[in-house]
Design a protein around this motif. Structure first.
Motif, PDB file in Angstrom:
ATOM      1  N   TYR A 194     -44.777 -43.460  -4.215  1.00 32.07           N
ATOM      2  CA  TYR A 194     -44.789 -43.477  -2.779  1.00 32.07           C
ATOM      3  C   TYR A 194     -43.782 -44.378  -2.412  1.00 32.07           C
ATOM      4  CZ  TYR A 194     -49.469 -41.503  -3.214  1.00 32.07           C
ATOM      5  OH  TYR A 194     -50.441 -40.746  -3.542  1.00 32.07           O
ATOM      6  N   PRO A 240     -39.753 -44.787   0.166  1.00 30.18           N
ATOM      7  CA  PRO A 240     -38.935 -44.071   1.379  1.00 30.18           C
ATOM      8  C   PRO A 240     -38.013 -43.085   1.059  1.00 30.18           C
ATOM      9  CG  PRO A 240     -38.629 -46.538   1.252  1.00 30.18           C
ATOM     10  CD  PRO A 240     -39.356 -46.026  -0.295  1.00 30.18           C
ATOM     11  N   ASP A 241     -37.801 -42.466   2.087  1.00 33.13           N
ATOM     12  CA  ASP A 241     -36.780 -41.167   1.729  1.00 33.13           C
ATOM     13  C   ASP A 241     -35.841 -41.537   1.078  1.00 33.13           C
ATOM     14  OD1 ASP A 241     -35.976 -38.405   2.398  1.00 33.13           O
ATOM     15  OD2 ASP A 241     -34.786 -39.201   3.894  1.00 33.13           O
ATOM     16  N   THR A 288     -35.934 -41.934  -2.529  1.00 26.52           N
ATOM     17  CA  THR A 288     -36.439 -42.792  -3.299  1.00 26.52           C
ATOM     18  C   THR A 288     -35.735 -42.007  -4.758  1.00 26.52           C
ATOM     19  OG1 THR A 288     -38.208 -43.820  -2.406  1.00 26.52           O
ATOM     20  CG2 THR A 288     -38.397 -43.747  -4.984  1.00 26.52           C
ATOM     21  N   GLU A 289     -35.976 -40.901  -4.998  1.00 31.40           N
ATOM     22  CA  GLU A 289     -35.511 -40.063  -6.251  1.00 31.40           C
ATOM     23  C   GLU A 289     -33.979 -40.315  -6.318  1.00 31.40           C
ATOM     24  OE1 GLU A 289     -35.912 -35.634  -8.394  1.00 31.40           O
ATOM     25  OE2 GLU A 289     -36.502 -35.925  -6.277  1.00 31.40           O
ATOM     26  N   PHE A 296     -42.782 -37.702  -6.489  1.00 28.85           N
ATOM     27  CA  PHE A 296     -42.325 -38.613  -5.562  1.00 28.85           C
ATOM     28  C   PHE A 296     -43.015 -38.202  -4.143  1.00 28.85           C
ATOM     29  CE2 PHE A 296     -38.777 -39.073  -8.429  1.00 28.85           C
ATOM     30  CZ  PHE A 296     -38.929 -40.446  -8.580  1.00 28.85           C
ATOM     31  N   HIS A 297     -43.400 -39.218  -3.164  1.00 25.57           N
ATOM     32  CA  HIS A 297     -44.067 -38.889  -1.858  1.00 25.57           C
ATOM     33  C   HIS A 297     -43.335 -39.761  -0.905  1.00 25.57           C
ATOM     34  CE1 HIS A 297     -47.665 -36.901  -3.379  1.00 25.57           C
ATOM     35  NE2 HIS A 297     -47.413 -37.452  -4.740  1.00 25.57           N
ATOM     36  N   THR A 298     -42.828 -39.107  -0.010  1.00 23.78           N
ATOM     37  CA  THR A 298     -42.155 -39.825   0.984  1.00 23.78           C
ATOM     38  C   THR A 298     -42.731 -40.630   1.987  1.00 23.78           C
ATOM     39  OG1 THR A 298     -40.151 -38.334   0.933  1.00 23.78           O
ATOM     40  CG2 THR A 298     -40.230 -39.555   2.793  1.00 23.78           C
ATOM     41  N   LYS A 324     -44.109 -42.413   5.401  1.00 25.82           N
ATOM     42  CA  LYS A 324     -44.134 -42.402   6.773  1.00 25.82           C
ATOM     43  C   LYS A 324     -45.222 -43.314   7.492  1.00 25.82           C
ATOM     44  CE  LYS A 324     -41.998 -37.862   7.575  1.00 25.82           C
ATOM     45  NZ  LYS A 324     -41.689 -37.504   6.038  1.00 25.82           N
TER      46      LYS A 324
END
Length: 250
Positions: A90, A92-93, A95-96, A118-120, A122
């Motif tokens: 998990y 921030p936008d 990350t990958e 990956f999880h963005t 919010k």
């Protein structure tokens, strides 16, 4: 819940500590909060390389995420037993892309996602394993998220990096353990929207009515004892400095 301080140094590793990384455990589930410089080596003192169940990255500055590049190697090129299944990450936008760029030598542009799911992040509430978590965007030059982790009626709140933030006070309201950054020195550095000093960390804890305050992310060039004294001047509850290897039952 069990909280283990894997690393607590700010900006760069100290002689006795890696950068920010904190292991949270409950019901056999292991959640790692951040993986900064030096954290991957220290993590192996507390659990096996393949024993993590999920990772939370508060933001994408190197002292909070750069050892993910080494962890990619661990999981992608596993020397025995084949490549690992993906593990939830998990962050921030972006990350990958950030980790792929930092590693600079992945087989393909999508190799990171072959071992990291990956999880963005919010602002909001969701579940990670047995934990109920809430995240809030805080005050830093890049997208940064604080996190509140709850389990069986107990809670811990981790600030990540932040300047003065009303959202952090709300996130930490009545929390049992408040793991709060205090990178700056009261009366010395004053850069809005970057970091808290010891006094400000204490003020946030007092306003949130946190039951315990642990100061972290203090750079090696900062007088940690002075920051603790400044926090205690405005916060009446138990307060201490995070140390590498310290364990808390929450």
């Amino acid at each position: 819940m069990k909280l283990t301080v894997v690393g607590c140094s700010g900006s760069f590793p100290a002689v006795g500590s890696a950068c920010s990384s904190y292991l949270v455990e409950a019901d056999g589930f292991r959640l790692l909060l951040d993986m900064g410089n030096g954290a991957l080596g220290e993590l192996q003192r507390h659990c096996g390389l393949y024993d993590l169940d999920a990772i939370f990255l508060s933001h994408l500055h190197a002292d909070h995420c750069i050892d993910m590049c080494g962890y990619f190697v661990v999981r992608y090129y596993r020397h025995d037993g084949g490549r690992c299944d993906t593990i939830p990450v998990y962050g921030p936008d972006g990350t990958e892309q950030r980790l792929t760029t930092a590693h600079a030598d992945t087989p393909t542009d999508k190799s990171m996602s072959e071992v990291f799911d990956f999880h963005t992040l919010k602002p909001g509430s969701f579940e990670i394993g047995p934990f109920s978590v809430r995240t809030e965007k805080l005050a830093h030059p890049v997208d940064t998220f604080g996190i509140r982790v709850e389990h069986n009626g107990r809670s811990l709140t981790y600030s990540g990096d932040t300047g003065v933030s009303e959202a952090l006070v709300e996130l930490a309201e009545d929390t049992d353990l408040f793991l709060c950054e205090a990178a700056f020195t009261y009366g010395k550095e004053d850069i809005p929207g970057l970091h808290l000093n010891g006094r400000e960390a204490g003020e946030h804890a007092a306003r949130a009515r946190a039951r315990r305050l642990v100061l972290t992310h203090i750079p090696p060039w900062t007088d940690a004892r002075r920051n603790l004294d400044d926090a205690r001047a405005v916060y009446g509850g138990p307060a201490e400095l995070a140390t590498s290897g310290a364990v808390y039952e929450v």
